[in-house]
Design a protein around this motif. Structure first.
Motif, PDB file in Angstrom:
ATOM      1  N   GLY A 175       1.069   5.208 -15.079  1.00 19.17           N
ATOM      2  CA  GLY A 175       0.604   4.513 -13.888  1.00 19.17           C
ATOM      3  C   GLY A 175       1.222   3.158 -13.677  1.00 19.17           C
ATOM      4  N   ALA A 176       1.844   2.582 -14.726  1.00 15.00           N
ATOM      5  CA  ALA A 176       2.383   1.229 -14.598  1.00 15.00           C
ATOM      6  C   ALA A 176       3.551   1.191 -13.615  1.00 15.00           C
ATOM      7  N   VAL A 177       4.449   2.163 -13.711  1.00 19.19           N
ATOM      8  CA  VAL A 177       5.585   2.187 -12.793  1.00 19.19           C
ATOM      9  C   VAL A 177       5.122   2.523 -11.384  1.00 19.19           C
ATOM     10  N   GLY A 178       4.117   3.389 -11.283  1.00 19.64           N
ATOM     11  CA  GLY A 178       3.558   3.692  -9.974  1.00 19.64           C
ATOM     12  C   GLY A 178       2.979   2.450  -9.311  1.00 19.64           C
ATOM     13  N   LYS A 179       2.315   1.630 -10.098  1.00 20.13           N
ATOM     14  CA  LYS A 179       1.777   0.373  -9.560  1.00 20.13           C
ATOM     15  C   LYS A 179       2.918  -0.525  -9.076  1.00 20.13           C
ATOM     16  N   LEU A 180       4.007  -0.566  -9.849  1.00 14.22           N
ATOM     17  CA  LEU A 180       5.151  -1.379  -9.426  1.00 14.22           C
ATOM     18  C   LEU A 180       5.751  -0.857  -8.124  1.00 14.22           C
ATOM     19  N   ARG A 181       5.754   0.457  -7.955  1.00 12.84           N
ATOM     20  CA  ARG A 181       6.265   1.002  -6.695  1.00 12.84           C
ATOM     21  C   ARG A 181       5.391   0.553  -5.520  1.00 12.84           C
ATOM     22  N   ARG A 182       4.085   0.521  -5.726  1.00  7.87           N
ATOM     23  CA  ARG A 182       3.198   0.047  -4.660  1.00  7.87           C
ATOM     24  C   ARG A 182       3.439  -1.436  -4.392  1.00  7.87           C
ATOM     25  N   THR A 183       3.690  -2.196  -5.466  1.00  5.36           N
ATOM     26  CA  THR A 183       3.979  -3.622  -5.300  1.00  5.36           C
ATOM     27  C   THR A 183       5.268  -3.811  -4.523  1.00  5.36           C
ATOM     28  N   ALA A 184       6.297  -3.029  -4.865  1.00  2.79           N
ATOM     29  CA  ALA A 184       7.575  -3.130  -4.156  1.00  2.79           C
ATOM     30  C   ALA A 184       7.384  -2.844  -2.671  1.00  2.79           C
ATOM     31  N   LYS A 185       6.570  -1.842  -2.358  1.00  2.00           N
ATOM     32  CA  LYS A 185       6.320  -1.514  -0.953  1.00  2.00           C
ATOM     33  C   LYS A 185       5.633  -2.671  -0.243  1.00  2.00           C
ATOM     34  N   ALA A 186       4.640  -3.299  -0.933  1.00  2.00           N
ATOM     35  CA  ALA A 186       3.926  -4.428  -0.329  1.00  2.00           C
ATOM     36  C   ALA A 186       4.861  -5.611  -0.095  1.00  2.00           C
ATOM     37  N   LEU A 187       5.859  -5.770  -0.963  1.00  2.00           N
ATOM     38  CA  LEU A 187       6.810  -6.882  -0.840  1.00  2.00           C
ATOM     39  C   LEU A 187       8.006  -6.531   0.043  1.00  2.00           C
ATOM     40  N   ARG A 188       7.975  -5.316   0.624  1.00  2.00           N
ATOM     41  CA  ARG A 188       9.067  -4.849   1.488  1.00  2.00           C
ATOM     42  C   ARG A 188      10.400  -4.784   0.740  1.00  2.00           C
ATOM     43  N   ILE A 189      10.323  -4.352  -0.525  1.00  2.00           N
ATOM     44  CA  ILE A 189      11.522  -4.127  -1.339  1.00  2.00           C
ATOM     45  C   ILE A 189      11.835  -2.636  -1.311  1.00  2.00           C
ATOM     46  N   ASP A 190      13.021  -2.300  -0.880  1.00  2.00           N
ATOM     47  CA  ASP A 190      13.429  -0.902  -0.779  1.00  2.00           C
ATOM     48  C   ASP A 190      13.705  -0.341  -2.166  1.00  2.00           C
ATOM     49  N   TRP A 191      12.937   0.681  -2.562  1.00  2.00           N
ATOM     50  CA  TRP A 191      13.099   1.294  -3.873  1.00  2.00           C
ATOM     51  C   TRP A 191      13.150   2.816  -3.695  1.00  2.00           C
ATOM     52  N   PRO A 192      14.326   3.349  -3.397  1.00  2.00           N
ATOM     53  CA  PRO A 192      14.445   4.813  -3.246  1.00  2.00           C
ATOM     54  C   PRO A 192      14.031   5.520  -4.534  1.00  2.00           C
ATOM     55  N   HIS A 193      13.474   6.705  -4.407  1.00  2.00           N
ATOM     56  CA  HIS A 193      12.951   7.412  -5.578  1.00  2.00           C
ATOM     57  C   HIS A 193      14.044   7.802  -6.560  1.00  2.00           C
TER      58      HIS A 193
END
Length: 480
Positions: free
Chosen positions: A273-291
């Motif tokens: 879940g830690a990386v999943g949380k970081l993905r949500r954080t990236a989305k909130a910060l408008r950082i593009d993180w392709p899967h």
């Protein structure tokens, strides 16, 4: 975060030093060395156990902060005629001065690590050794553990050797000077190769999935009897220098694993879940993180000068918590054996003047290369080292964190009620009205509470200072 130092006049040096004395008392920090320890250190400084091998013909250099005098490492870099590179990496030989079981050894086990405070440090070893006879100071002949690592053209380690030898550093360099010399093309080959080798090792780190976080540091600045706060963004030269140390730590781990006895620095993989949380954080910060982009690759693409990226990098540090030490003997494979951020087996071995465990890993590696049994005193101490190092690391982290808290409160104590521009760098999962902000001017990181709406992670907001009390070392803000 800006790469500059802030010089505030509000932090009175005398008052802050008094508060720091109280902090050291609260933390039960060891101050003065006992008389018998100082006496042994003086004797050892005058008569160390010197090796027969002489490598003083190699023009070593050190790379450290400008004011450092406890110099653990010196290097010489060269190209190999057959292709690739040869690295000679000298590590201060503390065991040449410390007698196992003696007062100096016992005191080192009590202290475990050097502690750093704004008004000075509390060293692991007496200054006559750590800043004198054992330090790899320029133009001084010193006993050292001399590593020789031969690399191929891609920077991969082909062969590793380590032995005791006399060395002599020719120059004490600092990061900014190294960066300038390399950038302007004025660096001589041994120094210029630091960039070439460092970048090759960084590429290999990416390949194996390792992580190096380029997070700006909040630093305390002493100036004419007062203290202030600033941010320091690591230079590329910081990273290249760190890669040499990391490579040596990985080589040390491999030697000990092959020999069947040792102590590794380990870090478990991030919890589910830690990386999943970081993905949500990236989305909130408008950082593009392709899967399809790995986490380590994303981290290297970020610019810590951009507030949103800096906030994300701060969140990434959560994945690096939980590091410890794993001991193994009798040829058994340790579990865990990997440091997940390094993405390989790794050992602390390059800072023996400032960290207790490094003296032991160095000794075990020398024995492994020689094909001999490690000294009984080194093996006997292994079982207790993980707990000793854990306690020392906790104390060092607490001392650093609470020292910065004190300086922040001292800098701001006369500015309660003022408003500041700030960036939200953290929001609590279950309390979205509570989080952390960092100010650019002054360079402060503090807790913030919002009365009405959720904090915008990575967003710019205005905050009002509601508390700045050096007595409690607390700085609190509220949203405007």
């Amino acid at each position: 975060m800006p790469r500059r130092h802030m010089h505030m006049t509000g932090a009175d040096g005398a008052a802050l030093r008094a508060a720091l004395r109280v902090l050291r008392t609260k933390l039960d920090v060891p101050e003065e060395f006992p008389a018998e320890v100082l006496a042994e250190a003086e004797r050892a400084a005058g008569a160390p156990r010197l090796p027969e091998a002489d490598a003083t013909d190699l023009p070593f250099f050190t790379v450290d902060p400008p004011t450092s005098v406890d110099l653990d490492q010196a290097m010489h870099l060269a190209k190999r005629s057959s292709g690739g590179y040869r690295i000679h990496y000298a590590i201060a030989d503390v065991a040449a001065f410390v007698t196992p079981g003696g007062p100096l050894d016992a005191e080192a086990h009590r202290r475990v690590t050097t502690l750093y405070f704004p008004d000075g440090k509390v060293p692991l070893h007496p200054a006559v050794l750590s800043e004198g006879a054992a330090s790899l100071l320029p133009d001084q002949t010193r006993p050292a553990l001399l590593w020789r690592l031969d690399l191929d053209a891609e920077g991969r380690v082909e062969t590793t050797e380590v032995r005791r030898a006399l060395v002599r550093s020719r120059a004490k360099l600092d990061y900014e000077g190294v960066q300038k010399a390399i950038d302007t093309g004025t660096a001589e080959e041994p120094l210029a190769l630091l960039k070439d080798i460092g970048r090759l090792r960084e590429a290999l780190e990416v390949e194996r999935g390792g992580i190096s976080l380029n997070v700006p540091e909040q630093v305390v600045v002493a100036h004419d009897g007062t203290y202030s706060l600033g941010y320091r963004a690591p230079l590329p030269a910081d990273g290249w220098n760190a890669q040499i140390s990391l490579m040596t730590g990985m080589a040390a781990a491999d030697l000990m694993l092959a020999a069947g006895t040792g102590i590794l620095r380990t870090l478990p993989t991030a919890p589910d879940g830690a990386v999943g949380k970081l993905r949500r954080t990236a989305k909130a910060l408008r950082i593009d993180w392709p899967h399809h982009v790995p986490y380590a690759e994303l981290v290297r693409s970020l610019d810590p000068q951009r507030p949103a990226h800096a906030a994300f990098l701060q969140e990434c540090t959560a994945l690096l918590r939980g590091a410890g030490y794993t001991v193994f003997t009798g040829g058994e494979r340790p579990d865990p054996a990997i440091h997940s951020a390094v993405a390989a087996p790794y050992a602390h071995t390059t800072a023996p003047l400032r960290r207790l465990v490094d003296r032991y890993t160095g000794e075990l590696c020398v024995a492994a290369v020689a094909g001999s049994e490690p000294p009984e005193w080194a093996v006997a101490a292994l079982a207790a080292l993980p707990q000793e190092m854990a306690g020392g690391t906790r104390l060092a982290n607490t001392a650093e964190r609470e020292s910065v808290d004190l300086v922040e409160a001292a800098v701001l104590q006369d500015r309660v009620g003022e408003t500041f521009e700030a960036t939200v760098v953290d929001v609590k999962d279950r309390e979205p009205l509570v989080g952390t902000v960092h100010l650019e001017d002054p360079a402060v990181v503090g807790r913030v509470e919002s009365a009405l709406q959720e904090l915008p992670l990575g967003g710019r907001i205005r905050v009002r200072l509601t508390q700045a009390d050096p007595g409690t070392a607390k700085v609190l803000f509220a949203t405007v």
